[in-house]
Design a protein around this motif. Structure first.
Motif, PDB file in Angstrom:
ATOM      1  N   ARG A  30      -4.201  -2.066 -15.589  1.00 18.26           N
ATOM      2  CA  ARG A  30      -4.516  -2.002 -14.163  1.00 18.26           C
ATOM      3  C   ARG A  30      -4.390  -0.568 -13.643  1.00 18.26           C
ATOM      4  NH1 ARG A  30      -2.847  -3.424  -9.933  1.00 18.26           N
ATOM      5  NH2 ARG A  30      -4.664  -4.170  -8.829  1.00 18.26           N
ATOM      6  N   SER A  31      -3.283   0.103 -14.015  1.00 16.14           N
ATOM      7  CA  SER A  31      -3.084   1.447 -13.455  1.00 16.14           C
ATOM      8  C   SER A  31      -4.224   2.391 -13.846  1.00 16.14           C
ATOM      9  CB  SER A  31      -1.717   2.011 -13.833  1.00 16.14           C
ATOM     10  OG  SER A  31      -1.585   2.081 -15.222  1.00 16.14           O
ATOM     11  N   HIS A  32      -4.682   2.224 -15.098  1.00 18.09           N
ATOM     12  CA  HIS A  32      -5.796   3.085 -15.501  1.00 18.09           C
ATOM     13  C   HIS A  32      -7.093   2.696 -14.797  1.00 18.09           C
ATOM     14  CE1 HIS A  32      -3.296   5.095 -18.318  1.00 18.09           C
ATOM     15  NE2 HIS A  32      -3.112   4.014 -19.095  1.00 18.09           N
ATOM     16  N   SER A  33      -7.295   1.412 -14.722  1.00 19.42           N
ATOM     17  CA  SER A  33      -8.573   0.975 -14.137  1.00 19.42           C
ATOM     18  C   SER A  33      -8.655   1.295 -12.633  1.00 19.42           C
ATOM     19  CB  SER A  33      -8.799  -0.506 -14.387  1.00 19.42           C
ATOM     20  OG  SER A  33      -7.893  -1.267 -13.637  1.00 19.42           O
ATOM     21  N   ASN A  71       7.187   2.137 -12.131  1.00 23.60           N
ATOM     22  CA  ASN A  71       7.270   2.606 -13.514  1.00 23.60           C
ATOM     23  C   ASN A  71       7.190   4.119 -13.591  1.00 23.60           C
ATOM     24  OD1 ASN A  71       7.616   0.361 -15.232  1.00 23.60           O
ATOM     25  ND2 ASN A  71       5.567  -0.320 -14.583  1.00 23.60           N
ATOM     26  N   MET A  72       8.337   4.710 -13.841  1.00 20.65           N
ATOM     27  CA  MET A  72       8.392   6.167 -13.953  1.00 20.65           C
ATOM     28  C   MET A  72       9.420   6.507 -15.039  1.00 20.65           C
ATOM     29  SD  MET A  72       8.494   7.471 -10.018  1.00 20.65           S
ATOM     30  CE  MET A  72       9.688   6.272  -9.543  1.00 20.65           C
ATOM     31  N   PRO A  73       9.221   7.642 -15.674  1.00 21.04           N
ATOM     32  CA  PRO A  73      10.239   8.059 -16.646  1.00 21.04           C
ATOM     33  C   PRO A  73      11.492   8.571 -15.947  1.00 21.04           C
ATOM     34  CG  PRO A  73       8.552   9.744 -16.468  1.00 21.04           C
ATOM     35  CD  PRO A  73       8.119   8.619 -15.580  1.00 21.04           C
ATOM     36  N   ILE A  99       6.581   0.082  -1.619  1.00 20.05           N
ATOM     37  CA  ILE A  99       6.423   0.087  -3.067  1.00 20.05           C
ATOM     38  C   ILE A  99       4.941   0.069  -3.359  1.00 20.05           C
ATOM     39  CG2 ILE A  99       6.824  -1.180  -5.237  1.00 20.05           C
ATOM     40  CD1 ILE A  99       9.503  -0.499  -4.235  1.00 20.05           C
ATOM     41  N   ILE A 100       4.513   1.020  -4.159  1.00 17.98           N
ATOM     42  CA  ILE A 100       3.102   1.028  -4.535  1.00 17.98           C
ATOM     43  C   ILE A 100       3.052   0.958  -6.049  1.00 17.98           C
ATOM     44  CG2 ILE A 100       0.936   2.255  -4.385  1.00 17.98           C
ATOM     45  CD1 ILE A 100       1.761   3.351  -1.812  1.00 17.98           C
ATOM     46  N   SER A 101       2.557  -0.147  -6.585  1.00 20.88           N
ATOM     47  CA  SER A 101       2.606  -0.327  -8.035  1.00 20.88           C
ATOM     48  C   SER A 101       1.377  -1.037  -8.549  1.00 20.88           C
ATOM     49  CB  SER A 101       3.854  -1.134  -8.389  1.00 20.88           C
ATOM     50  OG  SER A 101       3.824  -1.504  -9.740  1.00 20.88           O
ATOM     51  N   SER A 102       1.149  -0.866  -9.858  1.00 19.74           N
ATOM     52  CA  SER A 102       0.058  -1.606 -10.506  1.00 19.74           C
ATOM     53  C   SER A 102       0.526  -2.967 -10.979  1.00 19.74           C
ATOM     54  CB  SER A 102      -0.454  -0.846 -11.740  1.00 19.74           C
ATOM     55  OG  SER A 102      -0.945   0.409 -11.360  1.00 19.74           O
ATOM     56  N   SER A 103       1.825  -3.191 -10.903  1.00 17.15           N
ATOM     57  CA  SER A 103       2.363  -4.418 -11.483  1.00 17.15           C
ATOM     58  C   SER A 103       2.063  -5.635 -10.630  1.00 17.15           C
ATOM     59  CB  SER A 103       3.877  -4.290 -11.664  1.00 17.15           C
ATOM     60  OG  SER A 103       4.418  -5.522 -12.050  1.00 17.15           O
ATOM     61  N   VAL A 104       1.516  -6.661 -11.303  1.00 12.18           N
ATOM     62  CA  VAL A 104       1.307  -7.936 -10.611  1.00 12.18           C
ATOM     63  C   VAL A 104       2.330  -8.951 -11.117  1.00 12.18           C
ATOM     64  CG1 VAL A 104      -1.117  -7.638 -10.050  1.00 12.18           C
ATOM     65  CG2 VAL A 104      -0.487  -8.470 -12.315  1.00 12.18           C
ATOM     66  N   ASP A 105       3.336  -8.436 -11.771  1.00  7.67           N
ATOM     67  CA  ASP A 105       4.384  -9.312 -12.327  1.00  7.67           C
ATOM     68  C   ASP A 105       5.159  -9.968 -11.188  1.00  7.67           C
ATOM     69  OD1 ASP A 105       6.558 -10.445 -13.567  1.00  7.67           O
ATOM     70  OD2 ASP A 105       6.793  -8.778 -15.001  1.00  7.67           O
ATOM     71  N   ILE A 127       2.727  -2.727  -1.955  1.00  9.95           N
ATOM     72  CA  ILE A 127       1.283  -2.479  -1.935  1.00  9.95           C
ATOM     73  C   ILE A 127       0.780  -2.337  -3.361  1.00  9.95           C
ATOM     74  CG2 ILE A 127      -0.525  -0.863  -1.211  1.00  9.95           C
ATOM     75  CD1 ILE A 127       1.455  -0.045   1.083  1.00  9.95           C
ATOM     76  N   LEU A 128      -0.226  -3.083  -3.698  1.00 10.15           N
ATOM     77  CA  LEU A 128      -0.790  -3.033  -5.048  1.00 10.15           C
ATOM     78  C   LEU A 128      -1.759  -1.840  -5.127  1.00 10.15           C
ATOM     79  CD1 LEU A 128      -0.380  -4.910  -7.470  1.00 10.15           C
ATOM     80  CD2 LEU A 128      -2.556  -6.015  -6.851  1.00 10.15           C
TER      81      LEU A 128
END
Lengths: 728, 134
Positions: free
Chosen positions: A522-525, B65-67, B93-99, B116-117
């Motif tokens: 998702r992050s890449h897309s 998700n960050m190092p 929160i801005i993330s790609s995670s849909v978990d 926020i996605l």
């Protein structure tokens, strides 16, 4: 003086009398003298006194001398022991004779030998003292009582004690004893009846003793004038007699109540005497019993006859006393078990003359024993052949008896196990429960699950059922333990649990993986979508170039991510098909060579301490990938302050090889990151190449090969990674 | 519409940062933008602002998700720190995670206003602006 009359009188005197002149020559003597003191009975007139009676005590000689001095000398009776050793009792009277003018003419000697009388008396007295028999006499006319010394001694009164009749009777113990003696004495006086009785007197000193009193009446013209009798101390004998009577009585009671029959057999007369109990035991009517040996013999069970007769014969000839069990058959057909004991009595020459013995009925005991034997037998059979383990356990927790099943479960031989206590092979964590046993009253019967150690060391799981066996006092004497080996079941459960655990963790990791995949893709897309939008709106040439570059980056990242995911999926699915034996040392050397450039650049040192005999069961590509990843990580995160040093060691474990990689790099704060150190896309260092995928894949590869990985680290000191992989 | 004085982006993805910055400018969301590449940088940077008495951001866009220090760890640090005094700061929160586990976890933080996605859109920024100025 010398008249015929006097001469006659002297001659005929019943006493021994002699007349001597002053020179001690005989003038005259009586016939008695001649017979008593003149041995050859010749005429002794004119002979000297001491020529005639040669041996006389010195005292007599002195008495004669005294007589010659004109003085009379009387000796009423005295005991002399003569120089020859002869004992003689003498009695004398020596009187001087004077003539008319009062001049001493001679001596009249009256001498009597009373030895015979005295000896008898003396013997009597001695006998009295020795036998403790005293004498007494009642003079019924004077109404006086006389006691001899021994009688007084028995009454414990002083020698000068003078008793009277009433007193004499009052010495008898009040009650039946005094009544009896009074009665006896009265009957004697009135009817002249003698008596002989045994009664108790109470002595002057208060002692109670048994005496035997005998009395006899002397009568003159049918009128009793005196009673004479003896009085004997029989206390000792009487007491023994009474005690004996008591014991006999007790024995009689005992034999009666316990139904012990007593018999006596006169071997010479063939006379067999039974007591009542014998008749009872043998079920024989007393009137029908012949009273001979054969009568007994006929009662014996035919099967035991030979044995019983042999034992009897052995007893008679002295091989051994009779001590046998035999059966008898009663007239009504009933069979009884009899125990018999006997003694053989012999005369002085050793000839058997009599047998005496006891018999009792042990039928009950025998049948109980038989029942017990049968029940023991069936218990033993059950015990030995039971499919479950069984044991008898002592209060000290020792194995007393164990069956085959138990031995099979525990792997020990019977001999080994019987030398041990149950606690010796109990799992330490289960010891507490096994010490609270039926023996200290904590529990009665109980069941519990427990672990033991098999002889070869593995754990044996068992369900134990313990039942105490109590002794007659109600205390547990031992316990019967049943032992159900459930090791297979437990191990099965464990395997199942592990399987569930593995499945669960695999599920979890798959779920995680799915989310990670979705996140990354998702992050890449989204980035690409966003950039594409910008691209369509942007007019600035320079900015367009920038966006284009970013789109390329994003596409690259996407393909890289997909490549990673592919790696992971491969590990997850690649599984164990390609496992083979690989040399740890060779693989390490190979990797070391492939990163030679990197090592040179960082001037890193690698120390390898691995035996070339250490092989692991692994997928070659995985093993290479794992070693490469760990080594490059160590170099990537080395400390800028130190020359990188990596030490690699291996160690053989029971079923695995443990390989450790120790570096002196930056280290990781495990308190903070420990839980996600092997997680996907987790990075902990500011490093441009940190992707958070290396250790994740490494861990998955190791686990796919059935191994494990652990990490220890101290920040700014270094990290050690431990890998455990299966041996072949 | 009044715009935000200082807006802060905590994210390690340069493309996302580029895009977000661009949209912020587009809708004129904020006067100033501070960028931190991970949680740790943000913690250090914000501490510095406080020490120097500078302007704290009114809005923080936080990636998860960050190092080095991820979004969650940053939230923990943030919770335990003094910037709580400035109630004006709102975290998104801005993330790609849909978990769903992540969405659930966010609810435990009062400091967080919204999840926020990615990607962030001009509409999202508009909504934020209207809610903060009200």
């Amino acid at each position: 003086m010398k008249t015929l009359a006097t001469d006659f009188l002297l001659k005929e005197s019943p006493n021994a009398i002699a007349i001597v002149d002053t020179k001690l020559n005989f003038i005259n003597y009586s016939n008695q003298w001649q017979s008593d003191f003149t041995p050859n009975k010749t005429d002794i007139i004119g002979k000297h006194l001491f020529d005639v009676i040669s041996e006389m005590p010195i005292l007599f000689n002195n008495a004669i001398k005294v007589g010659l001095t004109d003085k009379e000398n009387i000796n009423a009776g005295q005991k002399f022991i003569l120089p020859s050793g002869k004992v003689q009792w003498l009695k004398w009277k020596i009187s001087p004779i004077r003539n008319d003018i009062n001049i001493l003419e001679g001596l009249v000697i009256y001498l009597e030998d009373i030895t015979a009388d005295k000896r008898e008396l003396e013997l009597l007295q001695t006998a009295e003292t020795v036998a403790k028999i005293g004498g007494w006499e009642v003079d019924l006319q004077k109404n006086s009582l006389y006691w001899t010394k021994t009688t007084k001694d028995i009454h414990e009164v002083p020698e000068d004690f003078i008793p009277d009749l009433a007193q004499g009777i009052n010495f008898y113990k009040e009650g039946i004893h005094r009544e009896k003696i009074t009665e006896l004495v009265s009957a004697a006086i009135e009817e002249g009846k003698p008596w002989d009785t045994e009664l108790i007197i109470i002595t002057a000193k208060g002692n109670e003793i048994w005496v035997r009193a005998k009395g006899e009446v002397e009568a003159v013209n049918d009128k009793p004038i005196r009673i004479i009798g003896t009085f004997q101390d029989i206390d000792e004998r009487k007491k023994i007699e009474l005690a004996h009577e008591e014991i006999s009585e007790r024995l009689k009671l005992a034999t009666q109540t316990s139904q012990i029959g007593i018999w006596e057999y006169d071997l010479i007369a063939n006379e067999l005497i039974w007591d009542n109990a014998m008749y009872n035991i043998f079920g024989v009517d007393e009137n029908q019993f012949a009273g001979v040996f054969e009568a007994w013999e006929s009662t014996i069970h035919p099967d035991d006859k030979e044995k019983a007769l042999k034992a009897t014969n052995d007893a008679i000839i002295g091989v051994k006393d009779f001590d046998e069990e035999f059966r008898i058959k009663l007239q009504n057909g009933e069979v009884k078990y009899i125990k018999g004991l006997s003694k053989t009595i012999r005369d002085l020459k050793g000839k058997p003359i009599k047998m005496t013995g006891a018999n009792w009925d042990i039928t009950m005991l025998r049948s109980t024993e038989l029942k017990l034997e049968r029940s023991t037998e069936s218990f033993t059979e059950t015990f030995d052949n039971a499919a479950i383990g069984m044991a008898l356990i002592s209060p000290e927790l020792k194995w007393l008896k164990v069956n085959k099943s138990l031995l099979t479960s525990l792997g020990y031989s019977e001999k080994e196990l019987l030398g041990m206590r149950t606690t010796d092979i109990t799992h330490p964590d289960d010891l507490e429960s096994s010490t609270k046993t039926v023996f200290n009253g904590v529990k009665d019967t109980y069941q519990l699950q427990k672990r033991y150690f098999h002889k070869n060391g593995h754990i044996v799981y068992a369900i134990i059922g313990v039942t105490p066996v109590k002794d007659l006092d109600g205390n547990p004497s031992h316990a019967i333990a049943q032992f159900l080996d459930i090791t297979d079941r437990i191990e099965g459960e464990k395997r199942l649990e592990t399987l569930v655990e593995v499945t669960k963790s695999q599920n979890d990791s798959l779920l995680n993986f799915a989310h990670i995949v979705s996140h990354n893709l998702r992050s890449h897309s989204t980035n690409m979508t966003m950039l594409a939008k910008f691209l369509s709106q942007e007019e600035d040439e320079k900015e367009l170039k920038n966006i284009n570059r970013m789109i390329t980056d994003a596409a690259e990242s996407l393909s890289e991510t997909i490549a990673h995911l592919n790696d992971v999926v491969q590990v997850k699915t690649g599984a164990l098909k390609n496992l083979q034996s690989i040399s740890v040392l060779n693989t390490i050397e190979q990797i070391k060579k492939s990163i030679g450039g990197l090592l040179e650049k960082q001037e890193a040192i690698i120390k390898i301490d691995i035996k070339n005999s250490h092989f692991v069961n692994a997928v070659p590509a995985y093993l290479e990938s794992i070693f490469l990843n760990i080594l490059t990580n160590a170099l990537k995160y080395s400390s800028p302050d130190r020359t990188p040093l990596i030490e690699i060691k291996s160690q053989l474990k029971k079923e695995t090889v443990l390989i450790s990689f120790k570096d002196n790099g930056q280290g990781i704060d495990l308190k903070r990151h420990g839980d996600k150190i092997f997680g996907m896309y987790k990075t902990f260092h500011k490093h441009k190449d940190a992707k958070g995928i290396g250790l994740f894949i490494t861990k998955n590869q190791i686990e796919a090969m059935g191994g494990s990985i652990k990490i220890e680290s101290v920040v700014d000191q270094g990290t050690t990674i431990f890998i455990e992989l299966n041996k072949i | 519409m009044k715009k935000v004085q200082v807006c802060c982006i905590i994210d390690d993805d340069p493309i996302f940062i580029y895009g977000t910055k661009r949209i912020i400018k587009e809708v004129d969301f904020a006067e100033n933008i501070i960028v931190y590449n991970n949680g740790q940088e943000a913690v250090d940077g914000l501490k510095e602002i406080i020490n120097e008495g500078g302007f704290l951001p009114e809005v923080i866009f936080l990636d998860l998700n960050m190092p080095i220090m991820n979004g969650w760890e940053f939230l923990e640090e943030y919770k335990n720190c003094q910037y709580d005094i400035s109630k004006k700061t709102t975290i998104y929160i801005i993330s790609s995670s849909v978990d769903p586990r992540d969405l659930e976890r966010v609810k435990h933080y009062n400091e967080v206003d919204m999840y926020i996605l990615k990607p962030i859109t001009p509409d999202d920024l508009g909504k934020i602006l209207s809610s903060t100025t009200v």
